[in-house]
Design an enzyme around this catalytic site. Structure first.
Site, short mmCIF file in Angstrom:
data_model
loop_
_atom_site.label_atom_id
_atom_site.label_comp_id
_atom_site.label_asym_id
_atom_site.label_seq_id
_atom_site.Cartn_x
_atom_site.Cartn_y
_atom_site.Cartn_z
N LYS A 143 0.59 -1.30 0.36
CA LYS A 143 0.18 0.54 0.09
C LYS A 143 0.89 1.27 0.37
O LYS A 143 1.80 1.13 0.97
CB LYS A 143 -0.53 0.18 1.43
CG LYS A 143 -2.42 1.03 1.42
CD LYS A 143 -3.10 0.62 0.33
CE LYS A 143 -4.23 0.23 0.76
NZ LYS A 143 -5.43 0.06 -0.77
N THR B 257 -4.34 -5.54 1.18
CA THR B 257 -3.07 -3.77 1.54
C THR B 257 -4.31 -2.93 2.21
O THR B 257 -3.30 -2.39 2.80
CB THR B 257 -3.27 -3.81 -0.07
OG1 THR B 257 -4.33 -2.68 -0.88
CG2 THR B 257 -2.29 -4.29 -1.10
N ARG C 1 29.67 32.83 -11.08
CA ARG C 1 27.96 32.38 -11.18
C ARG C 1 27.72 32.42 -9.31
O ARG C 1 27.77 31.81 -8.38
CB ARG C 1 28.10 31.17 -12.30
CG ARG C 1 28.40 29.93 -11.32
CD ARG C 1 28.18 29.10 -11.84
NE ARG C 1 28.17 27.61 -11.41
CZ ARG C 1 28.16 26.10 -11.96
NH1 ARG C 1 27.72 26.72 -13.38
NH2 ARG C 1 28.40 25.22 -11.30
N GLN D 41 29.51 18.51 -9.60
CA GLN D 41 30.20 17.69 -8.87
C GLN D 41 30.94 17.24 -7.91
O GLN D 41 31.59 16.49 -7.30
CB GLN D 41 31.02 16.66 -10.17
CG GLN D 41 30.06 16.26 -11.88
CD GLN D 41 29.42 17.75 -12.18
OE1 GLN D 41 28.85 18.46 -11.95
NE2 GLN D 41 28.96 16.87 -13.46
N HIS E 170 19.53 27.04 -12.14
CA HIS E 170 19.84 27.46 -12.99
C HIS E 170 19.49 29.06 -12.24
O HIS E 170 17.85 29.44 -12.40
CB HIS E 170 20.39 27.22 -14.64
CG HIS E 170 20.87 25.90 -14.79
ND1 HIS E 170 21.96 25.86 -14.86
CD2 HIS E 170 20.39 25.08 -15.37
CE1 HIS E 170 22.55 24.74 -14.68
NE2 HIS E 170 21.22 24.17 -15.62
#
Ligand SMILES: O=c1[nH]c(=O)c2[nH]c(=O)[nH]c2[nH]1
Length: 304
Positions: A12, A58, A177, A233, A261
């Site tokens: 469920k 369920t 940035r 990364q 971004h």
């Protein structure tokens, strides 16, 4: 069934439950959970012969969430509640060989009024505590904790340069940035047996708070100078590494860091060559498309 193999599970999903614990002194504790249950059980004949006699309905699974929530007389972590459910399904039903329990906690946080914690007032935060517990009938267990919805942003100390350039590339190299992401993290504990899970009641809650803090500290760096990120990364790796260095009782970490971004705004026309010059100050925030950076960092076990 000759020549065929059936793998199956049923459960469920999204069973929602709220639970209040009222302390005699007046303070209330509250949690809201979204529970998903999946059982691996010997009920093959339900699939092959229409015989339901080995099925745990369920609907019964859903009811069990409310019964077990009622039975918990003190506030507990999502991990501990998932373990209670998993233990129940694998021990109560002879047919059930394994249970996978996933829970997402809605971030209700106690409200403060005039600096005082309110006895029974809560507001919704944004970071959700998650867990995924797998328990086998044998007592073998895997506990994963996690968080989602941790949205972070820094306005500098981020760049991206030196990547592959080809005829499709227009992104310029930059050492300046913004960096924004919504962290989804999960970490696996090394316990393989129910008996080796620490008995301390607040164990999973403390780890959750510490991991969340460390993820943020390693994303931002020190308050004054921050830390330079050469890519999402690299930041992801440093966040995951910090967790494995700090917590020997965490076996692996998975991080998903979408790169949300903020596009530089430069406005000009033929008649009006510079309406807005971009000086790292005005940005167009975007939701999509966004970069998807995901990785899992594991300890290499030295079982030789
Ligand atoms: O940190 C980043 N990693 C990427 O892989 C990537 N790709 C991209 O276009 N911008 C960025 N930024």
């Amino acid at each position: 069934m000759e020549g065929l193999k059936l793998e199956q599970q049923h459960g469920k999903a999204r069973v929602r439950v709220g639970r209040i614990w009222k302390q005699p002194a007046g303070t209330h504790h509250f949690v809201e959970w979204n529970v998903s249950i999946s059982l691996i059980s010997n009920c093959i004949t339900a699939y092959t012969r229409g015989d339901n006699s080995d099925i745990v309905a369920t609907d019964t699974m859903k009811n069990t969430v409310y019964v077990k929530a009622k039975e918990c007389k003190e506030q507990l972590s999502v991990e501990d509640f998932a373990i209670i459910l998993g233990k129940h399904f694998t021990s109560f039903y002879q047919q059930v060989t394994a249970a996978i329990i996933k829970i997402v906690e809605k971030p209700w946080e106690r409200i403060y009024v005039h600096g005082q914690p309110h006895e029974h007032g809560f507001k919704l935060g944004s970071v959700r505590h998650t867990t995924e517990v797998m328990i086998k009938k044998s007592g073998e267990v895997q506990v994963i904790s996690g968080l989602e919805g941790l949205t972070l942003l820094k306005t500098t100390k981020s760049g991206f340069e030196g990547f592959i350039r080809d005829k499709y590339t227009i992104l310029p190299d930059t050492r300046e940035r913004m960096l924004a992401t919504e962290v989804t993290a999960s970490w696996r504990y090394p316990f393989h047996a129910l008996a080796s899970i620490p008995a301390k009641k607040s164990y999973f809650m403390e780890r959750y708070i510490e991991v969340k803090g460390l993820l943020m500290d390693s994303f931002f760096g020190p308050p004054k100078d921050g830390v330079y990120s050469p890519s999402v990364q690299s930041t992801l790796y440093h966040m995951a590494n910090a967790i494995l260095v700090r917590f020997p009782d965490i076996a692996s970490v998975q991080l998903k860091l979408p790169n949300i971004h903020f596009l530089p705004v430069k406005l000009s026309s033929r008649d009006n060559p510079v309406v807005v010059e971009f000086e790292d100050d005005v940005f167009l925030p975007t939701d999509e498309p966004h970069g998807t950076i995901e990785a899992t960092l594991d300890r290499i076990s030295s079982k030789m």
